[in-house]
Design an enzyme around this catalytic site. Structure first.
Site, mmCIF file in Angstrom:
data_model
loop_
_atom_site.group_PDB
_atom_site.id
_atom_site.type_symbol
_atom_site.label_atom_id
_atom_site.label_comp_id
_atom_site.label_asym_id
_atom_site.label_seq_id
_atom_site.Cartn_x
_atom_site.Cartn_y
_atom_site.Cartn_z
ATOM 1 N N THR A 80 0.860 -1.177 0.000
ATOM 2 C CA THR A 80 0.000 0.000 0.000
ATOM 3 C C THR A 80 0.897 1.227 0.000
ATOM 4 O O THR A 80 1.906 1.262 0.714
ATOM 5 C CB THR A 80 -0.929 0.042 1.235
ATOM 6 O OG1 THR A 80 -0.142 0.082 2.422
ATOM 7 C CG2 THR A 80 -1.865 -1.169 1.266
ATOM 8 N N CYS A 81 0.539 2.209 -0.792
ATOM 9 C CA CYS A 81 1.294 3.462 -0.811
ATOM 10 C C CYS A 81 1.189 4.089 0.576
ATOM 11 O O CYS A 81 0.088 4.372 1.059
ATOM 12 C CB CYS A 81 0.732 4.406 -1.869
ATOM 13 S SG CYS A 81 1.485 6.048 -1.829
ATOM 14 N N VAL A 82 2.309 4.307 1.216
ATOM 15 C CA VAL A 82 2.301 4.766 2.599
ATOM 16 C C VAL A 82 1.631 6.129 2.738
ATOM 17 O O VAL A 82 0.828 6.338 3.656
ATOM 18 C CB VAL A 82 3.721 4.752 3.211
ATOM 19 C CG1 VAL A 82 4.655 5.720 2.513
ATOM 20 C CG2 VAL A 82 3.670 5.001 4.707
#
Length: 131
Positions: A80-82
């Site tokens: 997941t894109c942080v």
């Protein structure tokens, strides 16, 4: 000739659109055809696929668990894109500690990664497909 390597980019939320479910079905097809799915990068609202707090109705498909099963069985990285995740309340244990939070909710089998991970996939995979 060997199979191709793939990374999928999922922008659609876990239940708000057909995007994530279509990506999952595509992922299954990629693997069934003998290709290698290296990673799935969840971006924008797609990061909601990585929440441990989603509880679909008994008669609904549990997409988060499906992603977890696919990743475990086929050694696929679920990223997941942080930055997108933090904005949407999807917090890993490390991020919770870093930001002084007492709770986290990133589902098991998912990791938080930066856009550099997606850029690397674009350079190294044979195909990157966005949903």
């Amino acid at each position: 000739m060997g199979g191709l390597t793939y990374t999928l980019v999922v922008n659609g939320s876990v239940y708000g659109s057909q995007s994530a479910r279509s990506a999952y079905q595509f992922a299954q097809a990629v693997i069934e055809q003998g290709h290698t799915l290296v990673s799935v990068f969840f971006y924008q609202d797609g990061v909601t696929n990585g929440t441990a707090l989603s509880v679909p109705a008994n008669d609904e498909f549990d997409l988060t668990k499906a992603w977890q099963g696919l990743a475990k069985e086929h050694d696929v990285r679920l990223e997941t894109c942080v930055a997108a995740a933090l904005r949407r309340g999807i917090i890993s244990e490390d991020e919770a500690t870093q930001h002084g939070l007492t709770q986290n909710n990133l589902a098991e089998g998912f990791v938080q990664a930066g856009l550099g991970s997606l850029a690397e996939a674009m350079l190294t995979q044979d195909r990157v497909v966005q949903f």
